[in-house]
Design a protein around this motif. Structure first.
Motif: not given
Length: 712
Positions: A11-19, A263-271, A273-283
């Motif tokens: 969560r803290s180091l996400l730079t996230a994208a057009v989610l 927001v996207t990473i939180r929604l992936l957790g709601t849907l 997605f596993s933690i490694p998958a969310r990390q992969l999206v975040a990276y």
């Protein structure tokens, strides 16, 4: 690493994208259920079963737990092998996430498709667009209602500190209300209806990200004011126009990208997605943030000359920043979060402190500073700037303590050498911050008082005497307080680090006594200087004489005074060698003058002329402020060999008698010449004829002969 630590890291180091686009793509990437073969429909429907989802989640957690290295003991740092095992586990988790990502995407899309069907088939992208339009309508309504407010802000002056603070507060409040109207019109209106939970979380999340992006844009627009020159606005951060426009856009993009990614990473957790998958999206989304940062560095306005050397220096700095950003991103991807946060804090903290200081000084500067070009600090500016700096430093310490897993609240209950040292360092840092704030306030007060004493007042007045006394004592007081604060800070810091300062103080006392016996002259100089200052014997700017030393007092030290002779020589005299001091610059002086006239001159006429000249000079605007009593003749002082010696006197302020004396003597000379009064000059007169001269010579010869013949 615990699971919650990984989630917090992502969560803290996400730079996230057009989610928003990402969620819509996930929803549309799966073919509708009714168009698939029956076997595929049954396979996809299995993922909608809560029992199947719970089973898959348990299996994913078990696999992650099996891949984790053994946990180290609480009070032991991990070894190199354990760090290598963690990195391999992290890398294997990411590789596994790449393989399982399509399956997890299908599962999340199935869950999302259920809520879409429950909401009547309306996809989140259309809901977000519709309620963004509603928010824009509410924002336009606020714009129309606040017409008078905007007109007042456009005409608000920025001359004084109070005007700047009020205008900036009004602009910030208006920007917050403007964005708040959009948020209420979009998010608030959306929440009035009943929606399936996942649809509600998606739409609210992305609407919230849009609000954060627009709020950041408004904030940077107020602080950097890219169009300040055209709109007559005030730029808080003192940077050029091109740089303001450049950084206002890039910083807003960074904040918006981060909000969408979070927001996207939180929604992936709601849907599901596993933690490694969310990390992969975040990276992956972090790469976009990396590109924005590098582009901002390379395309930033340099503000330098177009010379070859300047271009080389700018290019080198750009490459250094590029390497730094890439290294930080790699540390994040590798999971080296401790090194990551240390690198981020070490680069961000100095820049934040410098920007804060420049902004506070820019807001709280006075018109007097702009007029004479001399920068004067104020107590308010020092308190605000030092307070913000202390808050930034404390926040950095708390952040690093949390990242490094140092529990500040538990440190007081544990007793180990490392923890004792850490407690001491923190306490010493707090002490130094408090002492620095106190000294800065005191220094500003003294400097402002010294600046006030630079104004030249009426010579000889009580205010002028007070001004010179302050200019004498305040520098000594400032140096004394600086030494005192430094000694207190060092002693308290050493005490907080566990050093016994009692022996140090006792040893310093013994050393002081030894130095006192070995340097009695120095001690005598210091003590003599203290008593001279307490007696107010002299001040800076006064002309004094002591023995063979005389001159204007220029400055002091703890043991000596610097005198500037009227011919330019400088005397540095120890206080113990001054002795009796003759101060020639206090209250008033009486200047006495003499003039010799011939015996046949009219004394009464000369007195009247001198009196008239004295009255004329007393009324002269040049001499009236400095003359206490007019020039007058006291009478005949003596009967000289060549004429009558007349004595005159005049009372003036100290140091002003010389100019008046020269003017008076010139006027007396001209007036005596016009009125027939002759000035006496030394002459030798021989009277009598030739016979008298022979008789006198014979008499002198006879006297000499008698003296030889009849000695006593």
């Amino acid at each position: 690493m615990p699971r919650d630590s990984k989630i917090r890291m992502v969560r803290s180091l996400l730079t996230a994208a057009v989610l928003l686009c990402a969620s819509n793509t996930v929803a549309q990437s799966v073919t509708p259920v009714n168009k698939q073969p029956e076997s595929v429909q049954r396979f996809i429907g299995m993922f909608s079963d809560p029992d199947v989802q719970r089973f898959l989640q348990q299996q994913s957690q078990a696999a992650q737990a099996a891949a984790k290295p053994p946990l180290e003991t609480p009070n032991r740092d991990p070894s190199f092998s354990e760090i290598a095992m963690r990195f391999r586990a992290h890398a294997s988790g990411l590789l596994g996430a790449i393989q399982s990502f399509p399956l997890e995407t299908m599962r999340g899309a199935a869950v999302l498709d259920q809520d879409i069907q429950a909401s009547g088939g309306t996809r989140p992208i259309f809901l977000v667009a519709a309620f963004v339009a509603v928010g824009l309508a509410a924002q336009w309504l606020f714009w129309w209602i606040s017409t008078h407010w905007r007109t007042w802000m456009a005409r608000a002056p920025f001359v004084t500190v109070r005007e700047r603070v009020i205008a900036l507060a009004a602009r910030l409040l208006w920007a917050a209300c403007h964005i708040l109207s959009f948020g209420l019109g979009s998010i608030g209106f959306f929440l009035l209806f009943q929606w399936p939970p996942i649809i509600r979380e998606i739409v609210v999340g992305y609407l919230f990200a849009i609000v954060v992006f627009r709020l950041a844009s408004a904030l940077f627009d107020v602080l950097l004011a890219p169009r300040a020159e055209e709109e007559g606005r005030f730029r808080v951060v003192p940077i050029p126009k091109d740089a303001a426009g450049h950084w206002a856009k890039r910083l807003a993009y960074l904040v918006g990208w981060y909000a969408f990614g979070w927001v996207t990473i939180r929604l992936l957790g709601t849907l599901g997605f596993s933690i490694p998958a969310r990390q992969l999206v975040a990276y992956s989304l972090g790469l976009v943030l990396l590109v924005i940062g590098i582009e901002a560095v390379w395309r930033r306005p340099s503000g330098l000359s177009a010379g070859h050397a300047s271009r080389i220096g700018l290019g080198a700095r750009n490459w250094l920043w590029t390497v730094y950003f890439a290294s930080v991103w790699l540390l994040w991807v590798m999971g080296a979060m401790k090194l990551f946060w240390i690198a981020v804090v070490c680069a961000a903290l100095p820049g934040a402190i410098a920007l804060t200081k420049a902004s506070v000084d820019n807001i709280l500067r006075s018109s007097e500073d702009e007029g004479d070009g001399h920068k004067r600090g104020t107590v308010v500016s020092v308190i605000v700037e030092r307070g913000i700096r202390a808050a930034l430093i404390v926040a950095a310490i708390v952040l690093l303590a949390d990242v490094l897993e140092v529990r500040l609240t538990q440190m007081t209950m544990q007793d180990s050498p490392l923890l004792r040292l850490a407690r001491g360092v923190l306490s010493a840092g707090i002490i130094l911050l408090v002492v620095d704030l106190t000294w800065s306030v005191v220094k500003v007060l003294i400097d402002r008082k010294l600046d006030d004493t630079e104004t030249v007042l009426e010579v000889g007045s009580e205010r002028e005497r007070r001004r010179t006394r302050l200019r004498t004592l305040l520098p000594i007081l400032r140096n004394f307080l600086m030494i005192l604060f430094a000694a207190i800070a060092i002693m308290m810091a050493l005490s907080s680090l566990g050093v016994e300062i009692g022996p140090l103080i006792a040893g310093a006392g013994v050393v002081g006594v030894a130095i006192g016996f070995g340097a009695q002259t120095v001690v005598k100089d210091v003590i003599s200087g203290m008593f001279y200052l307490l007696d107010d014997a002299f001040r800076i700017g006064e002309y004094i004489q002591s023995g063979s030393y005389k001159g204007t007092v220029e400055s002091f030290s703890l043991r000596s005074v610097k005198l500037r002779h009227h011919r330019g020589a400088v005397y540095i005299v120890p206080f113990s060698e001054l002795g009796a001091v003759q101060n020639m610059s206090r209250d008033w002086v009486i200047e006495k003058m003499t003039i010799t006239i011939t015996y046949d001159s009219d004394i009464e006429k000369a007195r009247k002329i001198i009196k008239k000249i004295g009255l004329d000079l007393f009324e002269d605007p040049e001499f009236k402020p400095t003359t206490i009593e007019p020039l007058k003749m006291q009478g005949i002082d003596s009967l000289g060999d060549s004429g009558l010696l007349l004595r005159m006197k005049v009372m003036t302020l100290p140091g002003q008698q010389f100019t008046l004396k020269r003017r008076a003597l010139r006027m007396i000379h001209d007036a005596f010449h016009e009125n027939g009064i002759k000035l006496a000059v030394p002459t030798v007169q021989v009277s009598g004829g030739k016979e008298d001269a022979i008789a006198a010579a014979a008499q002198q010869t006879l006297t000499t002969h008698n003296a030889v013949e009849n000695p006593v």
